[in-house]
Design a protein around this motif. Structure first.
Motif, PDB file in Angstrom:
ATOM      1  N   GLU A   1      30.608   7.314  82.726  1.00 11.27           N
ATOM      2  CA  GLU A   1      29.717   8.353  82.209  1.00 11.27           C
ATOM      3  C   GLU A   1      28.596   8.629  83.203  1.00 11.27           C
ATOM      4  N   GLU A   2      28.038   7.590  83.780  1.00  7.60           N
ATOM      5  CA  GLU A   2      26.974   7.745  84.772  1.00  7.60           C
ATOM      6  C   GLU A   2      27.464   8.523  85.988  1.00  7.60           C
ATOM      7  N   ALA A   3      28.746   8.336  86.358  1.00 10.72           N
ATOM      8  CA  ALA A   3      29.330   9.032  87.511  1.00 10.72           C
ATOM      9  C   ALA A   3      29.732  10.467  87.176  1.00 10.72           C
ATOM     10  N   GLY A   4      29.598  10.873  85.905  1.00 11.65           N
ATOM     11  CA  GLY A   4      29.931  12.235  85.521  1.00 11.65           C
ATOM     12  C   GLY A   4      31.416  12.485  85.347  1.00 11.65           C
ATOM     13  N   LEU A   5      32.205  11.414  85.130  1.00 14.86           N
ATOM     14  CA  LEU A   5      33.646  11.571  84.967  1.00 14.86           C
ATOM     15  C   LEU A   5      34.050  11.668  83.501  1.00 14.86           C
ATOM     16  N   ILE A   6      33.220  11.114  82.616  1.00 14.08           N
ATOM     17  CA  ILE A   6      33.438  11.223  81.173  1.00 14.08           C
ATOM     18  C   ILE A   6      32.097  11.509  80.523  1.00 14.08           C
ATOM     19  N   GLU A   7      32.141  11.884  79.263  1.00 13.08           N
ATOM     20  CA  GLU A   7      30.893  12.050  78.522  1.00 13.08           C
ATOM     21  C   GLU A   7      31.073  11.462  77.129  1.00 13.08           C
ATOM     22  N   SER A   8      29.953  10.965  76.602  1.00 14.19           N
ATOM     23  CA  SER A   8      30.001  10.499  75.222  1.00 14.19           C
ATOM     24  C   SER A   8      29.629  11.680  74.346  1.00 14.19           C
ATOM     25  N   LEU A   9      30.316  11.793  73.258  1.00 11.35           N
ATOM     26  CA  LEU A   9      30.074  12.884  72.333  1.00 11.35           C
ATOM     27  C   LEU A   9      28.898  12.514  71.437  1.00 11.35           C
ATOM     28  N   PRO A  10      28.151  13.501  70.968  1.00 11.50           N
ATOM     29  CA  PRO A  10      27.019  13.187  70.098  1.00 11.50           C
ATOM     30  C   PRO A  10      27.486  12.391  68.881  1.00 11.50           C
TER      31      PRO A  10
ATOM     32  N   GLN B   1      27.580  11.137  65.188  1.00 13.80           N
ATOM     33  CA  GLN B   1      27.255  11.709  63.888  1.00 13.80           C
ATOM     34  C   GLN B   1      26.300  10.758  63.192  1.00 13.80           C
ATOM     35  N   SER B   2      25.504  11.273  62.318  1.00 18.38           N
ATOM     36  CA  SER B   2      24.463  10.466  61.690  1.00 18.38           C
ATOM     37  C   SER B   2      24.992   9.536  60.607  1.00 18.38           C
ATOM     38  N   THR B   3      26.271   9.599  60.322  1.00 19.32           N
ATOM     39  CA  THR B   3      26.810   8.717  59.288  1.00 19.32           C
ATOM     40  C   THR B   3      26.781   7.278  59.762  1.00 19.32           C
ATOM     41  N   ARG B   4      26.556   6.384  58.829  1.00 19.37           N
ATOM     42  CA  ARG B   4      26.437   4.970  59.149  1.00 19.37           C
ATOM     43  C   ARG B   4      27.769   4.426  59.670  1.00 19.37           C
ATOM     44  N   GLY B   5      27.690   3.603  60.729  1.00 19.96           N
ATOM     45  CA  GLY B   5      28.867   2.972  61.273  1.00 19.96           C
ATOM     46  C   GLY B   5      29.695   3.863  62.189  1.00 19.96           C
ATOM     47  N   ARG B   6      29.208   5.070  62.462  1.00 23.54           N
ATOM     48  CA  ARG B   6      29.940   5.985  63.347  1.00 23.54           C
ATOM     49  C   ARG B   6      29.890   5.454  64.770  1.00 23.54           C
ATOM     50  N   LYS B   7      30.999   5.463  65.430  1.00 23.40           N
ATOM     51  CA  LYS B   7      31.100   4.965  66.789  1.00 23.40           C
ATOM     52  C   LYS B   7      30.960   6.109  67.779  1.00 23.40           C
ATOM     53  N   ARG B   8      30.419   5.782  68.942  1.00 22.42           N
ATOM     54  CA  ARG B   8      30.292   6.773  70.005  1.00 22.42           C
ATOM     55  C   ARG B   8      31.677   7.058  70.568  1.00 22.42           C
ATOM     56  N   ALA B   9      32.037   8.326  70.610  1.00 20.22           N
ATOM     57  CA  ALA B   9      33.330   8.733  71.152  1.00 20.22           C
ATOM     58  C   ALA B   9      33.140   9.231  72.578  1.00 20.22           C
ATOM     59  N   TYR B  10      34.195   9.104  73.367  1.00 22.42           N
ATOM     60  CA  TYR B  10      34.174   9.538  74.763  1.00 22.42           C
ATOM     61  C   TYR B  10      35.297  10.528  75.003  1.00 22.42           C
ATOM     62  N   ARG B  11      35.046  11.436  75.943  1.00 24.35           N
ATOM     63  CA  ARG B  11      36.103  12.339  76.397  1.00 24.35           C
ATOM     64  C   ARG B  11      35.982  12.502  77.898  1.00 24.35           C
ATOM     65  N   ILE B  12      37.103  12.802  78.503  1.00 27.66           N
ATOM     66  CA  ILE B  12      37.145  12.956  79.947  1.00 27.66           C
ATOM     67  C   ILE B  12      36.640  14.343  80.319  1.00 27.66           C
TER      68      ILE B  12
END
Length: 190
Positions: A48-57, A59-70
């Motif tokens: 993510e730091e290298a700009g090859l993937i990004e984490s998606l925002p 969601q405010s729901t409890r226990g929601r995991k950070r998702a990534y996409r290329i």
């Protein structure tokens, strides 16, 4: 192979959270390239730091995991890596050295380890064959499926090869010892 490229490959196939990616990794690429979940999360941060993937925002729901996409840059990096030339990996296996050491200083009881390894390889081979029956009941009809099947077949052949080699080792360990060992690399006396 590098872990970043394995993760980029998995994210090209499907965007997901780090924990989902780690679980998917364990069930597929992880059979051929081991990585701990900590290593996966560290590498996701680097990608993510290298700009090859990004984490998606999140969601405010409890226990929601950070998702990534290329990202496009990640796809470009993956394409460039796939197209690189490299040399076949050299065989570097501690067990081969142990076999040589057994020949030099044995018998040491290595036959117990050979039996243990046979059991491990038989179990992995059975798992691969089960996956093959479930995921590839018929011959693949498209490029992507054929390549996935080929990777699995490489695992099957790897396990079959190890089983053949270990059974040969078992037979060799049952052979009689040489009555005299030649002395090698001793300085000549004058």
């Amino acid at each position: 192979m590098s872990l970043p490229h394995a993760l980029l490959t998995a994210l090209v196939e499907r965007s997901c959270s780090g924990s989902e990616l780690a679980a998917r990794f364990d069930r597929s690429i992880g059979y051929f390239w081991h990585a701990t979940h900590q290593q996966i999360y560290r590498e996701l941060a680097r990608l993510e730091e290298a700009g090859l993937i990004e984490s998606l925002p999140e969601q405010s729901t409890r226990g929601r995991k950070r998702a990534y996409r290329i990202l496009a840059a990640g796809r470009d990096e993956l394409r460039a890596w796939v197209a690189q030339e490299d040399e076949p990996a050299a065989l570097r296996d501690e067990f081969m050295v142990r076999l040589r050491a057994e020949a030099a200083v044995g018998p040491t009881g290595l036959d117990e380890e050979v039996r243990r390894r046979i059991g491990l390889h038989e179990a992995k081979l059975a798992l691969y064959r089960e996956i093959e029956q479930k995921d590839f009941p018929t011959e693949p009809q498209d490029r992507e499926t054929a390549l996935h099947h080929l990777v699995l077949r490489a695992g099957v052949r790897y396990e079959e090869n190890w089983l053949e080699l270990l059974k040969e080792a078992q037979a060799a360990l049952q052979m009689p010892l040489r009555t005299s060992r030649p002395e090698r690399n001793r300085p000549k006396r004058k």
